[in-house]
Design a protein around this motif. Structure first.
Motif, PDB file in Angstrom:
ATOM      1  N   ARG A 164       0.832  -1.221   0.000  1.00  0.00           N
ATOM      2  CA  ARG A 164       0.000   0.000   0.000  1.00  0.00           C
ATOM      3  C   ARG A 164       0.857   1.257   0.000  1.00  0.00           C
ATOM      4  O   ARG A 164       0.592   2.204  -0.736  1.00  0.00           O
ATOM      5  CB  ARG A 164      -0.920   0.015   1.222  1.00  0.00           C
ATOM      6  N   GLU A 165       1.896   1.267   0.852  1.00  0.00           N
ATOM      7  CA  GLU A 165       2.744   2.454   0.954  1.00  0.00           C
ATOM      8  C   GLU A 165       3.523   2.693  -0.335  1.00  0.00           C
ATOM      9  O   GLU A 165       3.618   3.825  -0.815  1.00  0.00           O
ATOM     10  CB  GLU A 165       3.711   2.303   2.144  1.00  0.00           C
ATOM     11  N   ALA A 166       4.070   1.625  -0.928  1.00  0.00           N
ATOM     12  CA  ALA A 166       4.835   1.765  -2.177  1.00  0.00           C
ATOM     13  C   ALA A 166       3.946   2.270  -3.309  1.00  0.00           C
ATOM     14  O   ALA A 166       4.321   3.195  -4.047  1.00  0.00           O
ATOM     15  CB  ALA A 166       5.463   0.426  -2.556  1.00  0.00           C
ATOM     16  N   LEU A 167       2.763   1.694  -3.436  1.00  0.00           N
ATOM     17  CA  LEU A 167       1.863   2.101  -4.516  1.00  0.00           C
ATOM     18  C   LEU A 167       1.252   3.483  -4.264  1.00  0.00           C
ATOM     19  O   LEU A 167       0.963   4.212  -5.213  1.00  0.00           O
ATOM     20  CB  LEU A 167       0.773   1.048  -4.709  1.00  0.00           C
ATOM     21  N   ARG A 168       1.079   3.863  -3.002  1.00  0.00           N
ATOM     22  CA  ARG A 168       0.581   5.204  -2.697  1.00  0.00           C
ATOM     23  C   ARG A 168       1.608   6.257  -3.125  1.00  0.00           C
ATOM     24  O   ARG A 168       1.261   7.286  -3.714  1.00  0.00           O
ATOM     25  CB  ARG A 168       0.288   5.349  -1.202  1.00  0.00           C
ATOM     26  N   GLN A 169       2.891   5.982  -2.829  1.00  0.00           N
ATOM     27  CA  GLN A 169       3.936   6.930  -3.221  1.00  0.00           C
ATOM     28  C   GLN A 169       4.033   7.036  -4.746  1.00  0.00           C
ATOM     29  O   GLN A 169       4.268   8.116  -5.282  1.00  0.00           O
ATOM     30  CB  GLN A 169       5.274   6.494  -2.633  1.00  0.00           C
ATOM     31  N   ALA A 170       3.850   5.903  -5.439  1.00  0.00           N
ATOM     32  CA  ALA A 170       3.886   5.940  -6.909  1.00  0.00           C
ATOM     33  C   ALA A 170       2.689   6.706  -7.454  1.00  0.00           C
ATOM     34  O   ALA A 170       2.818   7.461  -8.421  1.00  0.00           O
ATOM     35  CB  ALA A 170       3.896   4.515  -7.463  1.00  0.00           C
ATOM     36  N   ALA A 171       1.512   6.522  -6.835  1.00  0.00           N
ATOM     37  CA  ALA A 171       0.309   7.228  -7.293  1.00  0.00           C
ATOM     38  C   ALA A 171       0.440   8.727  -7.106  1.00  0.00           C
ATOM     39  O   ALA A 171      -0.132   9.502  -7.877  1.00  0.00           O
ATOM     40  CB  ALA A 171      -0.916   6.711  -6.544  1.00  0.00           C
ATOM     41  N   ASP A 172       1.206   9.148  -6.088  1.00  0.00           N
ATOM     42  CA  ASP A 172       1.430  10.584  -5.873  1.00  0.00           C
ATOM     43  C   ASP A 172       2.225  11.207  -7.008  1.00  0.00           C
ATOM     44  O   ASP A 172       2.147  12.412  -7.235  1.00  0.00           O
ATOM     45  CB  ASP A 172       2.155  10.820  -4.548  1.00  0.00           C
ATOM     46  N   LYS A 173       3.019  10.402  -7.714  1.00  0.00           N
ATOM     47  CA  LYS A 173       3.833  10.917  -8.815  1.00  0.00           C
ATOM     48  C   LYS A 173       3.044  11.016 -10.124  1.00  0.00           C
ATOM     49  O   LYS A 173       3.527  11.584 -11.089  1.00  0.00           O
ATOM     50  CB  LYS A 173       5.036  10.003  -9.061  1.00  0.00           C
ATOM     51  N   LEU A 174       1.850  10.432 -10.164  1.00  0.00           N
ATOM     52  CA  LEU A 174       1.073  10.397 -11.407  1.00  0.00           C
ATOM     53  C   LEU A 174      -0.051  11.432 -11.370  1.00  0.00           C
ATOM     54  O   LEU A 174      -0.593  11.724 -10.299  1.00  0.00           O
ATOM     55  CB  LEU A 174       0.515   8.991 -11.624  1.00  0.00           C
ATOM     56  N   PRO A 175      -0.441  11.993 -12.526  1.00  0.00           N
ATOM     57  CA  PRO A 175      -1.339  13.152 -12.565  1.00  0.00           C
ATOM     58  C   PRO A 175      -2.836  12.840 -12.527  1.00  0.00           C
ATOM     59  O   PRO A 175      -3.621  13.551 -13.114  1.00  0.00           O
ATOM     60  CB  PRO A 175      -0.973  13.803 -13.901  1.00  0.00           C
ATOM     61  N   THR A 176      -3.245  11.781 -11.845  1.00  0.00           N
ATOM     62  CA  THR A 176      -4.663  11.483 -11.717  1.00  0.00           C
ATOM     63  C   THR A 176      -4.912  10.737 -10.416  1.00  0.00           C
ATOM     64  O   THR A 176      -3.967  10.352  -9.734  1.00  0.00           O
ATOM     65  CB  THR A 176      -5.171  10.667 -12.927  1.00  0.00           C
ATOM     66  N   ILE A 177      -6.173  10.498 -10.087  1.00  0.00           N
ATOM     67  CA  ILE A 177      -6.525   9.807  -8.850  1.00  0.00           C
ATOM     68  C   ILE A 177      -6.445   8.304  -9.095  1.00  0.00           C
ATOM     69  O   ILE A 177      -6.992   7.797 -10.065  1.00  0.00           O
ATOM     70  CB  ILE A 177      -7.936  10.201  -8.383  1.00  0.00           C
ATOM     71  N   MET A 178      -5.768   7.594  -8.191  1.00  0.00           N
ATOM     72  CA  MET A 178      -5.594   6.151  -8.325  1.00  0.00           C
ATOM     73  C   MET A 178      -6.300   5.445  -7.172  1.00  0.00           C
ATOM     74  O   MET A 178      -6.595   6.049  -6.150  1.00  0.00           O
ATOM     75  CB  MET A 178      -4.115   5.779  -8.266  1.00  0.00           C
ATOM     76  N   GLU A 179      -6.545   4.133  -7.352  1.00  0.00           N
ATOM     77  CA  GLU A 179      -7.092   3.321  -6.270  1.00  0.00           C
ATOM     78  C   GLU A 179      -6.269   2.054  -6.129  1.00  0.00           C
ATOM     79  O   GLU A 179      -5.781   1.496  -7.116  1.00  0.00           O
ATOM     80  CB  GLU A 179      -8.567   2.996  -6.489  1.00  0.00           C
ATOM     81  N   PHE A 180      -6.110   1.588  -4.878  1.00  0.00           N
ATOM     82  CA  PHE A 180      -5.363   0.379  -4.555  1.00  0.00           C
ATOM     83  C   PHE A 180      -6.282  -0.814  -4.765  1.00  0.00           C
ATOM     84  O   PHE A 180      -7.426  -0.815  -4.316  1.00  0.00           O
ATOM     85  CB  PHE A 180      -4.910   0.457  -3.089  1.00  0.00           C
ATOM     86  N   ILE A 181      -5.802  -1.853  -5.468  1.00  0.00           N
ATOM     87  CA  ILE A 181      -6.646  -3.018  -5.723  1.00  0.00           C
ATOM     88  C   ILE A 181      -5.910  -4.299  -5.345  1.00  0.00           C
ATOM     89  O   ILE A 181      -4.674  -4.329  -5.286  1.00  0.00           O
ATOM     90  CB  ILE A 181      -7.115  -3.095  -7.194  1.00  0.00           C
ATOM     91  N   THR A 182      -6.689  -5.348  -5.097  1.00  0.00           N
ATOM     92  CA  THR A 182      -6.163  -6.671  -4.776  1.00  0.00           C
ATOM     93  C   THR A 182      -6.723  -7.672  -5.780  1.00  0.00           C
ATOM     94  O   THR A 182      -7.447  -7.301  -6.701  1.00  0.00           O
ATOM     95  CB  THR A 182      -6.558  -7.086  -3.350  1.00  0.00           C
ATOM     96  N   ARG A 183      -6.424  -8.946  -5.562  1.00  0.00           N
ATOM     97  CA  ARG A 183      -6.941  -9.997  -6.450  1.00  0.00           C
ATOM     98  C   ARG A 183      -8.462 -10.093  -6.387  1.00  0.00           C
ATOM     99  O   ARG A 183      -9.111 -10.445  -7.365  1.00  0.00           O
ATOM    100  CB  ARG A 183      -6.351 -11.352  -6.056  1.00  0.00           C
ATOM    101  N   SER A 184      -9.049  -9.779  -5.219  1.00  0.00           N
ATOM    102  CA  SER A 184     -10.496  -9.929  -5.049  1.00  0.00           C
ATOM    103  C   SER A 184     -11.288  -8.690  -5.482  1.00  0.00           C
ATOM    104  O   SER A 184     -12.514  -8.699  -5.426  1.00  0.00           O
ATOM    105  CB  SER A 184     -10.811 -10.238  -3.587  1.00  0.00           C
ATOM    106  N   THR A 185     -10.606  -7.630  -5.903  1.00  0.00           N
ATOM    107  CA  THR A 185     -11.295  -6.411  -6.334  1.00  0.00           C
ATOM    108  C   THR A 185     -12.051  -6.675  -7.634  1.00  0.00           C
ATOM    109  O   THR A 185     -11.496  -7.233  -8.572  1.00  0.00           O
ATOM    110  CB  THR A 185     -10.285  -5.270  -6.543  1.00  0.00           C
ATOM    111  N   PRO A 186     -13.336  -6.271  -7.714  1.00  0.00           N
ATOM    112  CA  PRO A 186     -14.100  -6.520  -8.948  1.00  0.00           C
ATOM    113  C   PRO A 186     -13.614  -5.650 -10.106  1.00  0.00           C
ATOM    114  O   PRO A 186     -12.997  -4.606  -9.886  1.00  0.00           O
ATOM    115  CB  PRO A 186     -15.539  -6.154  -8.553  1.00  0.00           C
ATOM    116  N   PRO A 187     -13.882  -6.060 -11.349  1.00  0.00           N
ATOM    117  CA  PRO A 187     -13.478  -5.253 -12.506  1.00  0.00           C
ATOM    118  C   PRO A 187     -14.243  -3.937 -12.565  1.00  0.00           C
ATOM    119  O   PRO A 187     -15.239  -3.746 -11.877  1.00  0.00           O
ATOM    120  CB  PRO A 187     -13.806  -6.148 -13.705  1.00  0.00           C
TER     121      PRO A 187
END
Length: 192
Positions: free
Chosen positions: A144-167
């Motif tokens: 979560r922390e690694a992907l949150r820091q990466a999402a901060d570098k990108l110019p849009t809103i991101m969401e964290f997902i897992t294997r069980s997250t629906p499409p």
């Protein structure tokens, strides 16, 4: 002799040289391309909206956007730096910058042709997975922390997902339909 030389000419390539560490296509036919628009997912396809390789990932929640190769490289470096403590952990990039962006200088008069090549980019719609982390088991807090820091570098809103997250289909999250066993079990317990 002249006609032989004319047929063996190589298509025009950008002046910059592509290195192995850079995100850029190896070969393109036309360096100058139309600007285009970010696609809006209005069909029924959910391809690319769930995890395929890793256990954790991020996907676009906000508006679709155009990512440059530099933005994707920076975000990937942030993830790699954060998860390098885990042996065998891998980062998967699910999009690739293959669209050339040409820019004309500021305060340039109209005409005189299209601008020169500047950078590589990719157009990504809402709901597409950008990065995945996998390879070996990684704690959820670290992912979560690694992907949150990466999402901060990108110019849009991101969401964290897992294997069980629906499409996802654009802004619509597709919930799985309950099976017949799940529907019948609450009524059976209520009758008894």
């Amino acid at each position: 002799m002249f006609s032989l030389l004319r047929t063996t000419l190589v298509p025009h390539l950008p002046a910059s040289v592509r290195f192995r560490s850079q995100l850029a296509p190896r070969q393109v036919q036309h360096v100058k391309r139309h600007k285009g628009r970010v696609p809006i997912p209005i069909g029924g396809s959910t391809k690319g909206t769930t995890l395929a390789y890793g256990e954790w990932g991020i996907r676009i929640k906000g508006m679709g956007v155009r990512f440059s190769a530099k933005q994707l490289t920076t975000a990937e470096e942030v993830i790699k730096r954060k998860i390098k403590v885990v042996k065998g952990a891998k980062v998967y990039l699910r999009v690739f910058p293959d669209i050339p962006v040409c820019i004309k200088g500021n305060e340039t008069r109209m005409g005189k042709g299209k601008g020169t090549f500047e950078f590589w980019a990719t157009r990504v719609p809402t709901g597409r997975v950008i990065f995945e982390i996998g390879g070996t088991p990684i704690r959820e807090e670290l992912a979560r922390e690694a992907l949150r820091q990466a999402a901060d570098k990108l110019p849009t809103i991101m969401e964290f997902i897992t294997r069980s997250t629906p499409p996802r289909l654009g802004n619509l999250v597709l919930q799985p339909e309950p099976s017949t066993d799940q529907l019948s079990s609450p009524t059976q317990t209520a009758e008894t």
